[in-house]
Design an enzyme around this catalytic site. Structure first.
Site, mmCIF file in Angstrom:
data_model
loop_
_atom_site.group_PDB
_atom_site.id
_atom_site.type_symbol
_atom_site.label_atom_id
_atom_site.label_comp_id
_atom_site.label_asym_id
_atom_site.label_seq_id
_atom_site.Cartn_x
_atom_site.Cartn_y
_atom_site.Cartn_z
ATOM 1 N N SER A 40 5.494 7.528 2.623
ATOM 2 C CA SER A 40 5.355 8.073 1.266
ATOM 3 C C SER A 40 5.414 9.596 1.271
ATOM 4 C CB SER A 40 4.041 7.610 0.641
ATOM 5 O OG SER A 40 4.138 6.299 0.164
ATOM 6 N N ASN B 27 0.856 -1.175 0.000
ATOM 7 C CA ASN B 27 0.000 0.000 0.000
ATOM 8 C C ASN B 27 0.898 1.233 0.000
ATOM 9 O OD1 ASN B 27 -1.581 2.281 1.158
ATOM 10 N ND2 ASN B 27 -3.184 0.731 1.252
ATOM 11 N N HIS B 28 0.606 2.186 -0.872
ATOM 12 C CA HIS B 28 1.478 3.354 -1.025
ATOM 13 C C HIS B 28 1.534 4.199 0.243
ATOM 14 C CE1 HIS B 28 3.895 6.118 -3.260
ATOM 15 N NE2 HIS B 28 3.540 5.640 -4.433
ATOM 16 N N ALA B 29 0.524 4.106 1.097
ATOM 17 C CA ALA B 29 0.566 4.841 2.361
ATOM 18 C C ALA B 29 1.663 4.301 3.270
ATOM 19 C CB ALA B 29 -0.787 4.752 3.072
#
Length: 517
Positions: A365, A179-181
């Site tokens: 991120s 997950n990019h978070a």
């Protein structure tokens, strides 16, 4: 290439966590929560027969040990009500781990029905792909590693998914999706490097301990900058005005009138369409062909010098390269013929760690997205030097004060809509990983044959990485070994692109011959 899943497992840190932990992610981390970071590495057969036999066991065991330094990657994201310094409650995205119910890393093993060479550039066998300086173009359509990374929706149970795929020849691939978070590509590469060194120490005891900076999971370090410029309550309006004067991507920049999305994107609930999204012209572009362009050091410098002749010294090598290719894509897709009513946009991601004096090892991120735009009849659309200068100047506007303003604006923004939704049309997204060496990830004493961002069917994206180094000790941001650019384009535009005289450094005859067959 057929890929068959052979096992699915849950991997947790090898050291048990005695008490649950939970941290609110930074606002900018949460802003990226609808996206994902995906990278893939391809490796040859291990040197020793015993290494091949124990490959999967060693990879799994060393992953479990590496997670001791990254235990949060085995945890779960959820929204929680948090009380801030002003005593006002706000729902925040939190990462929780060590609960006894951690999902762990979703760990998949698979088997491919082809040799790994089928996914590598055909250098040495097809001289038509290279020029005298070493630059080459590779059509990797059908060889873009789609089946090698986990086709598992994130934001469901797992935040980290890993797939190990073995090939007929004994080679293997490693793909990581997060997950990019939780992790941008820089964080994913740092995690992969720690896993690599943990593995090497486990399988070869006499290997000297190689120093890698320790990961830093401290979301508050970014959030503190979102209010750094606030001296009193009246300053918030000034900060917002400054933020909105910047060309930073915000959700309210999307055009109105969202249209239907193409079926081939196969969107899961990971992506949210949101409100008033500009979809662009996906329907026109059709199925994508996938390419890698390798730029040699010699050609990088030629393109850079050419840009400086047109625009002066305020041009970086990367800005020169991306403007050179972007203008070629614009010509191939005939965006420059649409006139003043059709703006052309290049969105550029950039890491704010160094701009704020924070370590590269800060996990998360901390990435902003800015953009450059012009109309098809502007003079800049005919000059890659002027465009490179525009890109360089746009990025240069983000000093500490500007970054703080942009971060403050994000504290009250919705999460960023995934690029899978809004790219296409006359928009392109450029991301560079040249600052992080993807090739410094060794398993069984062997470096990767190929490293790549794992996107497919995303015709509006351009990814740039540093090429494999012949000398491992070289600094990460040198261009001695060149750079590799990955992008995808529809067939009609591809023919025009590789027929463009401006791309003569790539001998496109072999590629054009493939189109005629």
């Amino acid at each position: 290439m057929k890929v068959t899943i052979t096992s699915i497992d849950q991997v947790l840190p090898s050291v048990e966590i005695t008490a649950p932990k939970s941290l609110a992610l930074s606002h900018i981390d949460e802003w990226h929560s609808r996206g994902r970071s995906s990278l893939v590495w391809l490796y040859p057969k291990p040197k020793k027969p015993t290494q091949s036999l124990q490959l999967l066991d060693h990879l799994r065991s060393s992953l479990s040990q590496a997670l001791n330094k990254f235990p949060q990657y085995a945890g779960k994201l959820s929204h929680s009500l948090q009380t801030g310094t002003s005593q006002k409650s706000k729902t925040r995205l939190c990462l929780t781990w060590g609960t006894g119910n951690d999902p762990g890393v979703h760990y998949i093993t698979a088997r491919a029905s082809s040799p790994i060479d089928a996914l590598l550039p055909p250098l040495g066998t097809s001289t038509g792909f290279t020029n005298g300086s070493g630059s080459y173009a590779w059509d990797r359509s059908g060889r873009s590693c789609i089946g090698l990374w986990p086709a598992v929706p994130l934001n469901k149970v797992y935040e980290t998914c890993i797939q190990i795929t073995t090939f007929e020849c004994g080679g293997f691939s490693l793909s990581i999706t997060m997950n990019h978070a939780v992790a941008d590509a820089t964080s994913v590469i740092l995690f992969a490097r720690h896993w690599s060194k943990t593995h090497e120490l486990m399988v070869k005891v006499q290997t000297p301990s190689l120093s890698i900076a320790e990961p830093c999971f401290a979301p508050h370090l970014i959030d503190q900058y979102s209010t750094l410029e606030l001296q009193d309550e009246g300053d918030n309006g000034k900060l917002l005005n400054k933020a909105h004067a910047l060309p930073t991507l915000r959700n309210d920049l999307y055009e109105s009138g969202a249209r239907s999305l193409p079926d081939r994107l196969e969107l899961s609930e990971t992506y949210s369409v949101g409100d008033d999204i500009a979809v662009g012209d996906w329907e026109r572009s059709g199925p994508m062909r996938s390419y890698m362009l390798h730029f040699s050091k010699e050609d990088i410098n030629k393109i850079w010098e050419s840009a400086k002749k047109e625009a002066g010294q305020d041009v970086s090598r990367q800005a020169a390269i991306v403007s050179y290719i972007w203008l070629a894509i614009i010509r191939a897709r005939e965006w420059d013929k649409h006139g003043v009513c059709e703006p052309i946009k290049l969105f550029i991601t950039f890491d704010v760690r160094r701009r704020l004096g924070l370590p590269d090892t800060l996990l998360g991120s901390p990435v902003l997205v800015t953009h450059v735009k012009f109309n098809g009849n502007d003079a800049i659309s005919k000059s890659h030097g002027l465009l490179a200068n525009r890109i360089w100047k746009t990025l240069s506007t983000y000093d500490v004060e500007s970054v703080c303003a942009a971060l403050y604006d994000i504290t009250s923004s919705r999460p960023l809509i995934s690029p899978a939704i809004w790219l296409g049309g006359r928009s392109t997204l450029f991301s560079s990983l040249c600052h992080a060496d993807m090739y410094d990830v060794t398993f069984h004493e062997t470096g990767p044959l190929l490293a790549a961002p794992a996107f497919a069917g995303m015709g509006g994206m351009i990814g740039l990485i540093k090429s494999k180094s012949a000398v491992p000790s070289r600094l990460p941001e040198t261009y001695e070994d060149g750079i590799d650019m990955f992008f995808e384009l529809d067939t009609e535009s591809s023919i025009k692109l590789f027929s463009d005289p401006a791309l003569s450094i790539f001998d496109g005859r072999a590629l054009l011959q493939e189109f005629r067959q």
